[in-house]
Design a protein around this motif. Sequence first.
Motif, PDB file in Angstrom:
ATOM      1  N   HIS A  74     -14.272  -6.535   3.038  1.00 44.01           N
ATOM      2  CA  HIS A  74     -13.176  -5.524   2.734  1.00 44.01           C
ATOM      3  C   HIS A  74     -12.235  -6.565   1.519  1.00 44.01           C
ATOM      4  N   LEU A 122      -8.940   1.013   4.689  1.00 46.41           N
ATOM      5  CA  LEU A 122      -7.888  -0.174   4.710  1.00 46.41           C
ATOM      6  C   LEU A 122      -7.248  -0.611   5.898  1.00 46.41           C
ATOM      7  N   LEU A 139       0.971  -5.143  -0.428  1.00 49.53           N
ATOM      8  CA  LEU A 139      -0.205  -4.341  -0.553  1.00 49.53           C
ATOM      9  C   LEU A 139       0.368  -3.195  -1.645  1.00 49.53           C
ATOM     10  N   ILE A 144      -5.516  -2.853  -4.929  1.00 50.12           N
ATOM     11  CA  ILE A 144      -6.703  -2.177  -3.963  1.00 50.12           C
ATOM     12  C   ILE A 144      -7.632  -1.706  -5.264  1.00 50.12           C
ATOM     13  N   PRO A 151     -13.159   0.299  -0.568  1.00 47.07           N
ATOM     14  CA  PRO A 151     -12.109  -0.400  -1.360  1.00 47.07           C
ATOM     15  C   PRO A 151     -11.774  -1.653  -0.721  1.00 47.07           C
ATOM     16  N   VAL A 153      -9.404  -5.424  -0.757  1.00 48.85           N
ATOM     17  CA  VAL A 153      -8.124  -5.681  -0.947  1.00 48.85           C
ATOM     18  C   VAL A 153      -7.955  -7.187  -1.635  1.00 48.85           C
ATOM     19  N   LEU A 199       0.879   0.081   3.424  1.00 47.85           N
ATOM     20  CA  LEU A 199      -0.346   1.185   3.431  1.00 47.85           C
ATOM     21  C   LEU A 199      -0.066   2.353   3.213  1.00 47.85           C
TER      22      LEU A 199
END
Length: 729
Positions: A74, A122, A139, A144, A151, A153, A199
């Motif tokens: 991630h 996400l 975020l 991203i 995706p 992060v 998000l």
Amino acid sequence: MFSPLTHDDPHELGAYRVIARLGSGGMGTVYLARAASGRTVALKTMHARIAADSAFRTRFRLEVDAARVIGPIHGARVFDADPLAETPWMATEYVLGPPLDDAIAFSGPLPEPAVRALGALLCAALAQLHNSDVVHRDLKPSNIMLTVDGPKVIDFGIARAMGDDRLTRTGAAAGTPAFMSPEQATGQDHTSAGDVFALAGVLTYAATGHGPFGTGQPADLLYRVRYADPDLTGVPESLAAVLARCLCKDPADRPTTAELAAQLSTDTTAFAHHLPESLLTETGLRAARVWRAQQHRLSPPVDTSPQAPTTPMSPALSRRKLLTVGGGSALGVAAAGAGVWAWLGPQNGRDNGKNAGGGKPKPATSATTASPDMDWQVPISASKATIVPPVPLNFYGIALADDRGVRILDPADGGVHIGTLSKAPAHQCVIDESRLYTCEAPSADDGPLIISSVTLKNLTPAPVEYKDFNGSLRGTQLLCTVEGTLYLVAGQGTHSGQGLGFRSDQSWFLLAINTETNKIIWRQPLPRRPETSRRLHFLDAHATDQHLVLQQETSDGKVKLSVRDSRTGNLRWEQPLAVSEPDDVQGMLAVEYDKVYPAAGPLRALNLSDGKEAWNFGRSRRTGPPAVDDLVFAVEEGLGVVALDPFSGELQWEEKGGHGADADLITPPIAFYRFVYSKSPGQLRIINAETGEFRKAYKATGERFFAYMGIPEKVVAVGADFMAAYPIQ
């Protein structure tokens, strides 16, 4: 995508050599860097002015910890870090994909399935953090990265453990106002629910191209975040209801990441299938640019006082790439039909103690009367043998190879910067970023092939013998070198002493040599050359990590374009070129990304993988290769310069201003910075590369023109008996 290094940026940190700048902010700078193994990383550092602050050092250490917590699926894998170093740093995976905001700007809002898949993945990323009691707190679309696998992060600069407010000043709103949670906007504790709020803002942006609280001054944004209803205009109806709940002002009313993932439920196993094709193509192009990135360093600021003069130490990096013309590099150059080639690249300091003549560089000597627009001109001595253009010289200045050997010129005045490096003929010289390879004459007739390499930093030659091949054969030809592999032509048998010396009893081979081990990787037989031949086997060569692209003259004087597997030498495909004279296409090989552009016939793009035609412009008569950059630039009869889309071949613009009717159809254009340069009789015309508008013209002569992306920047002309430099206009 990349910016040049400043004069005071570090040369290396840990085991990583710094290549270019990726970005810089209030906390530190992020660099593109490489390890000796070739691993390319994003290297994040802390500014020296804040490194002495223990609180900032603690924050950097926590950022490293958070990046490790989210893991390589991630986030960007952390390869190495040293938060305790004088300059704290962290080396992570360089993510091959654009940030979300760039992706939306490039291809527009994402379709609903892509937004749902993005959100579900996400949610998994945030859950990974939250399960370790870490919250991201910043975020936003720029943090991203979109890859074909999903995706990632990044940027945990203000991430921290839940409930830990030691690094947040009372009442401070740390983060990005447009994507903050209401509680974060008032300086209150930011929990996992705050990440869910952010998000939802990110997904709104992905679906519409705008955030839920608009744009404007930070104070206005913070007010809207706290009190205004979110603007979900343009969000698909079924998705708007889900995001509206996430954007509730009260954290208790928001779903958890697990609940949100269930509401977004979609197929996330093939994330790339949900993305627009244009975005996938752009991702591939970005990946290609990363592997080709090379180091460029700006000069220190000039001190105008007489006590402290400065000397340029390294180049500025121009925004636009150069056309790919032979030699396996975007800066390879050749003089068409002139029997001479030059390496062009940035200089790395004018006086390094290696000037063979000693003292200051000698002034340039003109072969003919220089035009008023010319900066300098030097004579060259070229034989009539057709030769292959090499890869560029990326350090020290403009390297010129002719019958008198290889020497390095100062781009400012054309003076000799480094004297003769080799006496080998030009077609037996090739160079990579910092090393020159030449064929050295054996001590006895029909002696072994000797390939000598010399590092341009210390000029110490390192010869290697290959006893299976005859080093006395004049037809021996170095083609190009890229990524540790040298490609060349070598022969067996005796030399006749006539011309290039081809004989019917000779055997010739195309070879690949590992430049680290000096071992031959593969060899492929070549057809015999006629004894009367005055040309070499190949007119051009260009290598990538998978393909070796060649323009080859056949024994009957025809020319064919062929592509081989660069790892095995096996022929992938070949096709004839409709040319009446091989000299017409010598030095005219154009390769960019996954396509080759034949130098004869209508303007068309062929796939490197199979030779199939990707597109064919096919309008009017065109000769010479195009210049390939963000667009494909070619010269068309009666029109002048035209710009085409490199993927579809669709016309983007035709030259405007009425100056293109007499454009030279033989001399290819060059793309440099924001302009395209095209030759007309006695002139070099300058056209805006984005609009096609004619800008100006200046007096210039030469058979080929090339761009020197160093200090100072120049347009370099090569003629039959001279090299000249013109200022960038």
